[in-house]
Design an enzyme around this catalytic site. Sequence first.
Site, short mmCIF file in Angstrom:
data_model
loop_
_atom_site.label_atom_id
_atom_site.label_comp_id
_atom_site.label_asym_id
_atom_site.label_seq_id
_atom_site.Cartn_x
_atom_site.Cartn_y
_atom_site.Cartn_z
N HIS A 155 -5.78 -24.27 -21.19
CA HIS A 155 -6.53 -23.84 -19.98
C HIS A 155 -8.20 -23.88 -20.37
O HIS A 155 -8.59 -23.59 -21.27
CB HIS A 155 -6.42 -22.46 -19.64
CG HIS A 155 -4.96 -22.12 -19.66
ND1 HIS A 155 -4.35 -22.14 -18.14
CD2 HIS A 155 -3.85 -21.96 -20.49
CE1 HIS A 155 -3.06 -21.97 -18.39
NE2 HIS A 155 -2.79 -21.78 -19.71
N HIS A 204 4.38 -22.33 -16.21
CA HIS A 204 4.42 -21.40 -17.19
C HIS A 204 5.80 -20.68 -16.83
O HIS A 204 5.91 -20.21 -15.84
CB HIS A 204 3.26 -20.27 -17.43
CG HIS A 204 2.04 -20.96 -17.84
ND1 HIS A 204 1.47 -21.96 -17.62
CD2 HIS A 204 1.21 -20.26 -18.95
CE1 HIS A 204 0.54 -22.36 -18.21
NE2 HIS A 204 0.13 -21.31 -18.93
N GLU A 238 7.36 -16.77 -20.70
CA GLU A 238 6.18 -16.45 -21.87
C GLU A 238 6.54 -14.83 -21.98
O GLU A 238 6.82 -14.31 -23.16
CB GLU A 238 4.90 -16.90 -21.57
CG GLU A 238 3.61 -16.20 -22.40
CD GLU A 238 2.40 -16.25 -21.71
OE1 GLU A 238 2.22 -16.80 -20.63
OE2 GLU A 238 1.23 -16.10 -22.50
N HIS A 273 -1.33 -28.17 -23.31
CA HIS A 273 -1.10 -26.63 -23.06
C HIS A 273 -2.50 -25.98 -23.30
O HIS A 273 -2.65 -25.36 -24.32
CB HIS A 273 -0.06 -26.07 -23.22
CG HIS A 273 0.26 -24.74 -22.79
ND1 HIS A 273 1.24 -24.03 -22.79
CD2 HIS A 273 -0.84 -23.79 -22.03
CE1 HIS A 273 0.89 -22.72 -22.09
NE2 HIS A 273 -0.15 -22.72 -21.89
N1 HPA Z 1 -0.24 -17.44 -19.37
C1 HPA Z 1 -0.45 -17.32 -18.18
N2 HPA Z 1 -1.56 -17.63 -17.53
C2 HPA Z 1 -2.64 -18.05 -18.38
C3 HPA Z 1 -2.55 -18.12 -19.71
C4 HPA Z 1 -1.22 -17.99 -20.42
O1 HPA Z 1 -0.88 -17.90 -21.56
N3 HPA Z 1 -3.59 -18.66 -20.28
C5 HPA Z 1 -4.44 -18.66 -19.15
N4 HPA Z 1 -3.84 -18.44 -17.99
ZN ZN Z 2 -1.09 -20.99 -20.69
#
Ligand code: HPA
Ligand code: ZN
Length: 340
Positions: free
Chosen positions: A16, A194, A197, A14
């Site tokens: 980006h 995702h 979160e 994970h």
């Molecule tokens: N969450 C959602 N989108 C994202 C994140 C994240 O932690 N990091 C980069 N894009």
């Molecule tokens: Zn992320």
Amino acid sequence: MEAFIRSLPKAELHVHIEGTLEPEMAFELARKHRISLPHANVEQLRRAYRFSDLQSFLDIYYAMADVLRDEEDFYALTRAYLRRVHAQGVVHAEIFFDPQTHSARGIPFGTVVGGIHRALVDAQRELKLTHRLIPCFERHLSSDSAMRTLEQALPYLDAVAAVGLDSSERGHPPGKFAAVFERARAEGLLAVAHAGEEGPAAYIREALDRLHVCRIDHGVRCEEDPELVARLARERIPLTMCPLSNVQLKVFDRIESHNIKRLLDAGLCVTVNSDDPAYFGGYLLENYLAIQRAFALSRQDLARLARNSLEASFLDAAGKRRWSSAIDRLLADPPAQQPR
Ligand code: HPA
Ligand code: ZN
């Protein structure tokens, strides 16, 4: 413990790639393309990295991505990340990128994938670091836009292993993208998303049941639904957790409040990851170190996290067995304590 963590073979699942853009490289690319950044220098830019929630981070993260313009930029960005984590004991990396952030600025999918993929192939040859590449759909955009993005990816299926879902979670349930994920899976792609979160546990269920994902990115809010936690444990559905990210984005008030250790002990396939390391104060090693200190993790705990990361990866069975044996050998004969 640092030497032990460094020598553990670990997968990062994970990260980006746009979130690995260090301020130094941002200024270098801004100079190259004659763009002005809203901050005078590296120090001022770094000081702006104080976030109140996910959206406050995304606003800066998407703005900074504007310095990434040609294939060479994506190559340099990816190469820098891979060299850095190779030195931290990462043996396999599954990398997200946000094609819509770039196509919105007129940068074709092929330019982005071309640069990232070339760096991945070079790292496999030079560093023996293996990889998978995962374009993410931005969930605050429409499902039509996601479908067009998927169509842009189809000529690059040799380079792309899966699709993901990221960006602003609240108010954008996974079900909005059910048709896009169905098409992606029909094209032979794996799926991750995702969920949980900032959004509720119900989004985790929805990602599993409507998008048929094989991993959940973050997933920290699963604990609001004990039956879901039992299912995640029973079905060994991996959660790719990002401790430093969660503290920076105020998902937890401090690292000691994080639920990763509790979920590890409950038998879930939790993994440690960095998310956007240039913004959140650490790469993979620093994330391991932060939770090791917060929870006094043992070598057994750390090895379990590393094993989970390889189990949860999209490596083939032979690759997983190979790294699992390497962890067995390391546990039997750990590196000598480093002098302090
Ligand atoms: N969450 C959602 N989108 C994202 C994140 C994240 O932690 N990091 C980069 N894009
Ligand atoms: Zn992320």
